[in-house]
Design a protein around this motif. Structure first.
Motif, PDB file in Angstrom:
ATOM      1  N   ARG A  35     -14.393 -30.877  -2.847  1.00  0.00           N
ATOM      2  CA  ARG A  35     -15.443 -30.123  -2.150  1.00  0.00           C
ATOM      3  C   ARG A  35     -16.452 -29.604  -3.177  1.00  0.00           C
ATOM      4  O   ARG A  35     -16.091 -28.988  -4.153  1.00  0.00           O
ATOM      5  N   GLY A  36     -17.693 -29.898  -2.929  1.00  0.00           N
ATOM      6  CA  GLY A  36     -18.755 -29.501  -3.847  1.00  0.00           C
ATOM      7  C   GLY A  36     -19.117 -30.586  -4.847  1.00  0.00           C
ATOM      8  O   GLY A  36     -20.144 -30.507  -5.508  1.00  0.00           O
ATOM      9  N   LEU A  37     -18.254 -31.599  -4.971  1.00  0.00           N
ATOM     10  CA  LEU A  37     -18.522 -32.717  -5.879  1.00  0.00           C
ATOM     11  C   LEU A  37     -18.814 -34.001  -5.112  1.00  0.00           C
ATOM     12  O   LEU A  37     -19.672 -34.785  -5.499  1.00  0.00           O
ATOM     13  N   ILE A  38     -18.066 -34.212  -4.035  1.00  0.00           N
ATOM     14  CA  ILE A  38     -18.190 -35.425  -3.215  1.00  0.00           C
ATOM     15  C   ILE A  38     -18.345 -34.994  -1.762  1.00  0.00           C
ATOM     16  O   ILE A  38     -17.642 -34.103  -1.295  1.00  0.00           O
ATOM     17  N   GLU A  39     -19.256 -35.629  -1.069  1.00  0.00           N
ATOM     18  CA  GLU A  39     -19.374 -35.440   0.371  1.00  0.00           C
ATOM     19  C   GLU A  39     -19.266 -36.797   1.028  1.00  0.00           C
ATOM     20  O   GLU A  39     -19.895 -37.758   0.589  1.00  0.00           O
TER      21      GLU A  39
ATOM     22  N   TRP B  53     -24.007 -26.914  -5.291  1.00  0.00           N
ATOM     23  CA  TRP B  53     -22.926 -25.974  -5.503  1.00  0.00           C
ATOM     24  C   TRP B  53     -22.931 -25.449  -6.932  1.00  0.00           C
ATOM     25  O   TRP B  53     -23.233 -26.171  -7.868  1.00  0.00           O
TER      26      TRP B  53
ATOM     27  N   PRO C 146     -23.673 -32.659  -4.901  1.00  0.00           N
ATOM     28  CA  PRO C 146     -22.563 -33.534  -4.518  1.00  0.00           C
ATOM     29  C   PRO C 146     -23.021 -34.974  -4.288  1.00  0.00           C
ATOM     30  O   PRO C 146     -24.127 -35.222  -3.807  1.00  0.00           O
TER      31      PRO C 146
END
Length: 128
Positions: free
Chosen positions: A119-123, A8, A99
């Protein structure tokens, strides 16, 4: 179930907004492998937060005055300050952020709002 792997590009404002939720993740007791990944993510975002904080402090000091508890933007410069801060939070971070995948069985409690901010950092990653 595995979510699609993505990188991202994010705006500074998204990262700043996500920091309370990211700190919540970082404070959780996790397996060392997951904790290491979260730690690396936090370290990679440090320069973004430093830039944001320095820019904010510079703007407040250049458009305000000192009071007993710190600095305050002058009333006649509030609109200009907001415009300049909007420019800062709209800056896109040059680094692509990969992520961190966190297994859903990790000991991390998050709200839906936290998950949206992250969102975009952790999945989250679930095994089927």
């Amino acid at each position: 179930m595995r979510f699609a792997h993505r990188r991202w590009n994010m705006k500074i404002g998204n990262i700043v907004s996500a920091m309370p939720a990211l700190r919540k993740v970082a404070a959780a007791d996790m397996r060392p492998r997951t904790l290491y990944k979260v730690s690396k993510l936090m370290d990679s975002l440090d320069h973004v937060l430093t830039f944001y904080n320095e820019r904010q402090a510079h703007l407040v000091k250049s458009m305000g005055h000192e009071i007993d508890t710190g600095w305050r933007v002058d009333d006649d410069k509030i609109d200009e300050y907001r415009k300049k801060m909007q420019e800062v939070i709209d800056v896109e971070v040059a680094d692509e952020i990969e992520p961190v995948k966190i297994p859903v069985d990790e000991n991390v409690k998050l709200s839906y709002q936290d998950l949206c901010l992250l969102r975009g950092l952790i999945e989250l990653e679930a095994e089927e």
